[in-house]
Design a protein around this motif. Structure first.
Motif, mmCIF file in Angstrom:
data_model
loop_
_atom_site.group_PDB
_atom_site.id
_atom_site.type_symbol
_atom_site.label_atom_id
_atom_site.label_comp_id
_atom_site.label_asym_id
_atom_site.label_seq_id
_atom_site.Cartn_x
_atom_site.Cartn_y
_atom_site.Cartn_z
ATOM 1 N N HIS A 29 12.226 5.152 2.091
ATOM 2 C CA HIS A 29 11.312 6.267 2.379
ATOM 3 C C HIS A 29 10.989 6.315 3.872
ATOM 4 C CE1 HIS A 29 8.335 9.301 1.757
ATOM 5 N NE2 HIS A 29 7.464 8.592 2.468
ATOM 6 N N ARG A 30 11.057 7.505 4.469
ATOM 7 C CA ARG A 30 10.827 7.646 5.914
ATOM 8 C C ARG A 30 9.706 8.621 6.262
ATOM 9 N NH1 ARG A 30 12.489 3.468 5.725
ATOM 10 N NH2 ARG A 30 14.576 2.771 6.156
ATOM 11 N N GLY A 31 9.013 9.154 5.250
ATOM 12 C CA GLY A 31 7.982 10.154 5.509
ATOM 13 C C GLY A 31 6.598 9.603 5.771
ATOM 14 N N GLY A 32 6.431 8.284 5.740
ATOM 15 C CA GLY A 32 5.125 7.671 5.960
ATOM 16 C C GLY A 32 4.386 7.394 4.666
ATOM 17 N N TRP A 33 3.370 6.571 4.776
ATOM 18 C CA TRP A 33 2.600 6.109 3.624
ATOM 19 C C TRP A 33 1.121 6.315 3.880
ATOM 20 C CZ3 TRP A 33 5.294 4.482 -0.576
ATOM 21 C CH2 TRP A 33 6.648 4.170 -0.379
ATOM 22 N N ARG A 34 0.374 6.761 2.870
ATOM 23 C CA ARG A 34 -1.080 6.943 2.954
ATOM 24 C C ARG A 34 -1.695 6.215 1.769
ATOM 25 N NH1 ARG A 34 1.133 8.379 6.820
ATOM 26 N NH2 ARG A 34 1.108 10.406 7.825
ATOM 27 N N PHE A 35 -2.213 5.017 2.003
ATOM 28 C CA PHE A 35 -2.830 4.232 0.943
ATOM 29 C C PHE A 35 -4.313 4.560 0.839
ATOM 30 C CE2 PHE A 35 0.877 1.780 2.144
ATOM 31 C CZ PHE A 35 1.349 1.285 0.940
ATOM 32 N N CYS A 36 -4.795 4.734 -0.367
ATOM 33 C CA CYS A 36 -6.226 4.961 -0.583
ATOM 34 C C CYS A 36 -6.626 4.323 -1.914
ATOM 35 C CB CYS A 36 -6.553 6.441 -0.558
ATOM 36 S SG CYS A 36 -5.559 7.429 -1.675
ATOM 37 N N GLY A 37 -7.902 4.074 -2.039
ATOM 38 C CA GLY A 37 -8.389 3.442 -3.264
ATOM 39 C C GLY A 37 -9.892 3.386 -3.267
ATOM 40 N N LEU A 53 6.676 -1.790 -4.970
ATOM 41 C CA LEU A 53 6.670 -0.484 -4.313
ATOM 42 C C LEU A 53 7.768 -0.402 -3.257
ATOM 43 C CD1 LEU A 53 5.396 2.300 -3.775
ATOM 44 C CD2 LEU A 53 3.764 1.147 -2.261
ATOM 45 N N TRP A 54 7.884 -1.434 -2.435
ATOM 46 C CA TRP A 54 8.918 -1.449 -1.399
ATOM 47 C C TRP A 54 10.307 -1.482 -2.030
ATOM 48 C CZ3 TRP A 54 8.831 0.036 3.347
ATOM 49 C CH2 TRP A 54 9.921 -0.242 4.185
ATOM 50 N N GLY A 55 10.459 -2.219 -3.124
ATOM 51 C CA GLY A 55 11.752 -2.258 -3.816
ATOM 52 C C GLY A 55 12.196 -0.890 -4.302
ATOM 53 N N HIS A 82 1.842 -5.541 -15.152
ATOM 54 C CA HIS A 82 0.994 -6.545 -15.798
ATOM 55 C C HIS A 82 1.061 -7.878 -15.048
ATOM 56 C CE1 HIS A 82 -0.082 -4.208 -19.326
ATOM 57 N NE2 HIS A 82 1.165 -3.733 -19.287
ATOM 58 N N ASN A 83 -0.072 -8.567 -15.006
ATOM 59 C CA ASN A 83 -0.188 -9.919 -14.450
ATOM 60 C C ASN A 83 0.409 -10.033 -13.049
ATOM 61 O OD1 ASN A 83 -1.442 -11.032 -16.787
ATOM 62 N ND2 ASN A 83 0.562 -10.933 -17.784
ATOM 63 N N VAL A 84 -0.054 -9.172 -12.143
ATOM 64 C CA VAL A 84 0.418 -9.197 -10.764
ATOM 65 C C VAL A 84 -0.781 -9.197 -9.823
ATOM 66 C CG1 VAL A 84 2.589 -7.990 -11.267
ATOM 67 C CG2 VAL A 84 0.582 -6.670 -10.615
ATOM 68 N N ASN A 85 -0.491 -9.401 -8.558
ATOM 69 C CA ASN A 85 -1.506 -9.281 -7.512
ATOM 70 C C ASN A 85 -1.058 -8.175 -6.549
ATOM 71 O OD1 ASN A 85 0.505 -10.427 -5.882
ATOM 72 N ND2 ASN A 85 -0.354 -12.469 -6.043
ATOM 73 N N THR A 86 -1.848 -7.963 -5.514
ATOM 74 C CA THR A 86 -1.545 -6.878 -4.573
ATOM 75 C C THR A 86 -0.215 -7.104 -3.871
ATOM 76 O OG1 THR A 86 -3.881 -6.442 -4.272
ATOM 77 C CG2 THR A 86 -2.410 -5.645 -2.544
ATOM 78 N N GLN A 87 0.058 -8.320 -3.450
ATOM 79 C CA GLN A 87 1.313 -8.585 -2.740
ATOM 80 C C GLN A 87 2.522 -8.309 -3.615
ATOM 81 O OE1 GLN A 87 1.573 -9.293 0.671
ATOM 82 N NE2 GLN A 87 3.610 -8.588 0.078
ATOM 83 N N LYS A 88 2.468 -8.717 -4.869
ATOM 84 C CA LYS A 88 3.583 -8.456 -5.784
ATOM 85 C C LYS A 88 3.751 -6.954 -6.004
ATOM 86 C CE LYS A 88 6.746 -9.093 -8.917
ATOM 87 N NZ LYS A 88 8.130 -9.229 -8.505
ATOM 88 N N THR A 89 2.652 -6.222 -6.080
ATOM 89 C CA THR A 89 2.724 -4.777 -6.268
ATOM 90 C C THR A 89 3.336 -4.110 -5.040
ATOM 91 O OG1 THR A 89 0.790 -4.921 -7.703
ATOM 92 C CG2 THR A 89 1.417 -2.731 -6.933
ATOM 93 N N LEU A 90 2.974 -4.573 -3.858
ATOM 94 C CA LEU A 90 3.596 -4.064 -2.631
ATOM 95 C C LEU A 90 5.101 -4.336 -2.639
ATOM 96 C CD1 LEU A 90 0.897 -5.089 -0.022
ATOM 97 C CD2 LEU A 90 1.579 -2.745 -0.590
ATOM 98 N N ASP A 91 5.501 -5.509 -3.132
ATOM 99 C CA ASP A 91 6.925 -5.840 -3.231
ATOM 100 C C ASP A 91 7.658 -4.873 -4.162
ATOM 101 O OD1 ASP A 91 6.406 -8.007 -1.566
ATOM 102 O OD2 ASP A 91 6.428 -9.486 -3.193
#
Length: 170
Positions: free
Chosen positions: A101-109, A94-96, A83-92
């Motif tokens: 994770h070492r298998g790679g990332w596939r972002f889609c939307g 996710l990274w937290g 709630h009440n976040v932006n993309t950068q905070k969500t990335l933070d």
């Protein structure tokens, strides 16, 4: 062929002009008992991140692709529902959770992530693309140029649900 590829409710509405009471459900092929099951996280496999860019809530799903070719599906093992976040905070966040994770990332939307918002100088897409943590961890970013019509999205999801769990759709 249409009957085989659609849920029964979608077929009746689209091909037989029947009014079907779905109880307000958009995804009539979904069944909690048939569609949802435990699945696990694997640090060596790519994580597919499905992004929905709202601020309240921001909702992302995390999963692994299973199968190959036309038989590929997505098993969702986690979600970010913030709630009440932006993309950068969500990335933070996710990274937290998954910095090891070492298998790679596939972002889609969806295509709306390409637009600049008044709250950011960069599009959501560009913020993900440029995040150094995910660049180093191996990432791809895929967002369409345009979103399909809403009715097409619902019909496609229902068709996929019927492919995976035919008993729900007969």
């Amino acid at each position: 062929s249409a009957k085989a590829g659609l849920s029964l409710d979608d077929y009746l509405e689209q091909y037989e002009a029947a009014w079907v009471d779905t109880g307000g459900l958009l995804f009539t092929g979904f069944s909690l008992a048939e569609t949802v099951r435990p699945c696990g996280y694997d640090c060596a496999r790519p994580v597919y991140v499905g992004c929905d860019f709202n601020t309240d809530p921001m909702s992302w799903v995390l999963g692994h692709a299973v199968g190959a070719g036309r038989d590929v599906s997505l098993e969702v093992f986690d979600e970010l529902y913030l709630h009440n976040v932006n993309t950068q905070k969500t990335l933070d966040v996710l990274w937290g959770r998954y910095s090891a994770h070492r298998g790679g990332w596939r972002f889609c939307g969806d295509a709306t992530s390409r637009a600049k918002k008044t709250s950011a100088s960069k599009s959501d897409y560009l913020q993900i693309y440029e995040d150094a943590r995910f660049v180093q961890a191996g990432r791809s970013v895929t967002f369409p140029q345009a979103n399909p019509p809403r009715a097409d999205k619902a019909a496609n999801v229902n068709r996929m649900l019927c492919t995976w769990i035919p008993a729900v759709c007969t």
